[in-house]
Write a protein that holds these residues in place. Sequence first.
Motif, PDB file in Angstrom:
ATOM      1  N   LEU A 206       0.827  -1.208   0.000  1.00 49.26           N
ATOM      2  CA  LEU A 206       0.000   0.000   0.000  1.00 49.26           C
ATOM      3  C   LEU A 206       0.864   1.263   0.000  1.00 49.26           C
ATOM      4  O   LEU A 206       0.505   2.273  -0.605  1.00 49.26           O
ATOM      5  N   ILE A 207       1.998   1.207   0.670  1.00 53.33           N
ATOM      6  CA  ILE A 207       2.947   2.330   0.640  1.00 53.33           C
ATOM      7  C   ILE A 207       3.461   2.539  -0.777  1.00 53.33           C
ATOM      8  O   ILE A 207       3.521   3.667  -1.287  1.00 53.33           O
ATOM      9  N   LYS A 208       3.850   1.434  -1.443  1.00 55.92           N
ATOM     10  CA  LYS A 208       4.313   1.525  -2.826  1.00 55.92           C
ATOM     11  C   LYS A 208       3.237   2.127  -3.726  1.00 55.92           C
ATOM     12  O   LYS A 208       3.517   3.006  -4.559  1.00 55.92           O
ATOM     13  N   ARG A 209       2.018   1.665  -3.566  1.00 52.85           N
ATOM     14  CA  ARG A 209       0.906   2.158  -4.380  1.00 52.85           C
ATOM     15  C   ARG A 209       0.688   3.648  -4.143  1.00 52.85           C
ATOM     16  O   ARG A 209       0.484   4.423  -5.090  1.00 52.85           O
ATOM     17  N   SER A 210       0.749   4.073  -2.888  1.00 52.42           N
ATOM     18  CA  SER A 210       0.531   5.479  -2.555  1.00 52.42           C
ATOM     19  C   SER A 210       1.611   6.367  -3.152  1.00 52.42           C
ATOM     20  O   SER A 210       1.329   7.444  -3.709  1.00 52.42           O
ATOM     21  N   LEU A 211       2.860   5.937  -3.052  1.00 54.41           N
ATOM     22  CA  LEU A 211       3.957   6.723  -3.602  1.00 54.41           C
ATOM     23  C   LEU A 211       3.863   6.842  -5.116  1.00 54.41           C
ATOM     24  O   LEU A 211       4.078   7.921  -5.688  1.00 54.41           O
ATOM     25  N   GLN A 212       3.556   5.742  -5.784  1.00 55.79           N
ATOM     26  CA  GLN A 212       3.439   5.776  -7.244  1.00 55.79           C
ATOM     27  C   GLN A 212       2.355   6.757  -7.686  1.00 55.79           C
ATOM     28  O   GLN A 212       2.545   7.552  -8.612  1.00 55.79           O
ATOM     29  N   ASN A 213       1.223   6.709  -7.023  1.00 61.07           N
ATOM     30  CA  ASN A 213       0.102   7.559  -7.412  1.00 61.07           C
ATOM     31  C   ASN A 213       0.314   9.032  -7.041  1.00 61.07           C
ATOM     32  O   ASN A 213      -0.268   9.923  -7.665  1.00 61.07           O
ATOM     33  N   SER A 214       1.159   9.279  -6.032  1.00 59.35           N
ATOM     34  CA  SER A 214       1.324  10.647  -5.541  1.00 59.35           C
ATOM     35  C   SER A 214       1.901  11.592  -6.585  1.00 59.35           C
ATOM     36  O   SER A 214       1.720  12.810  -6.508  1.00 59.35           O
ATOM     37  N   TRP A 215       2.619  11.044  -7.580  1.00 57.86           N
ATOM     38  CA  TRP A 215       3.243  11.886  -8.601  1.00 57.86           C
ATOM     39  C   TRP A 215       2.232  12.388  -9.632  1.00 57.86           C
ATOM     40  O   TRP A 215       2.529  13.322 -10.387  1.00 57.86           O
TER      41      TRP A 215
END
Length: 257
Positions: A206-215
């Motif tokens: 979920l951390i990976k998903r959040s970081l990817q989408n944050s851009w």
Amino acid sequence: MYETIQYEIQNQLAWITLNRPDRLNSFTAQMNKEIAHALKSSEANDNVRCIVMTGAGRAFCSGQDLEGVGEEMDHGEVLRSNYGPMMKQLAATEKPVIAAINGVAAGAGLSLALACDFRIASEKASMLQAFIHVGLIPDSGNLYTLPKLIGHAKALELAVLGEKISADEAKNIGLVTKVVPVETFLEEVHAFATRLAAMPTKAIGLIKRSLQNSWNISYDEYLELEAQNQRIAGKTIDHQEGVMAFVEKRRPTFVGK
């Protein structure tokens, strides 16, 4: 099952070893497809909690095998058909992925390492943006990922000048997570991977998903995504275990669910 890679699962760790040492583990279309398949299999396997990618012999990966490359090659179609699916599968993998850079990582081999979550480099490893030396641009997602790791100016410098950098320099500019001695390389990679595998890997995903989408989304959109992901994390067994362990003053035992 595979001809260009080795794949094995040991103690919740999936090891994907690029296995063309006589060609410095350079990519072929078959290797692209086999890596994508191994990543997809690892993601679907509940017994796998962490993935390690490395190379056989003295190289991590030297990039595209240049045998057969000529004027008739449609480089764009090669990326769409071979590299794109591999890189998309890596990006879709929510389990932690480590690039264990045992030797040179050049060209698309560097791109592969950049797309992993962590990069552990042998002190003898080196990295090279080799594309400029054959009149090409960095591909396989390279320039999408690299500036997010080290900044625009440094990414441009590495891509245009095409100078080899050592493992220590890579560490100094934030390109690798840690540099370890040759003698203890595999031992330290295994210890790092085992540490990740023992963590709440659902939360890591979920951390990976959040970081990817944050851009790519607005702040308001991110806050909503954050709420959705935190709801998912809050319903996991690992969250319940973490709270219970805190109350009971003991070390938690996470299961990745």
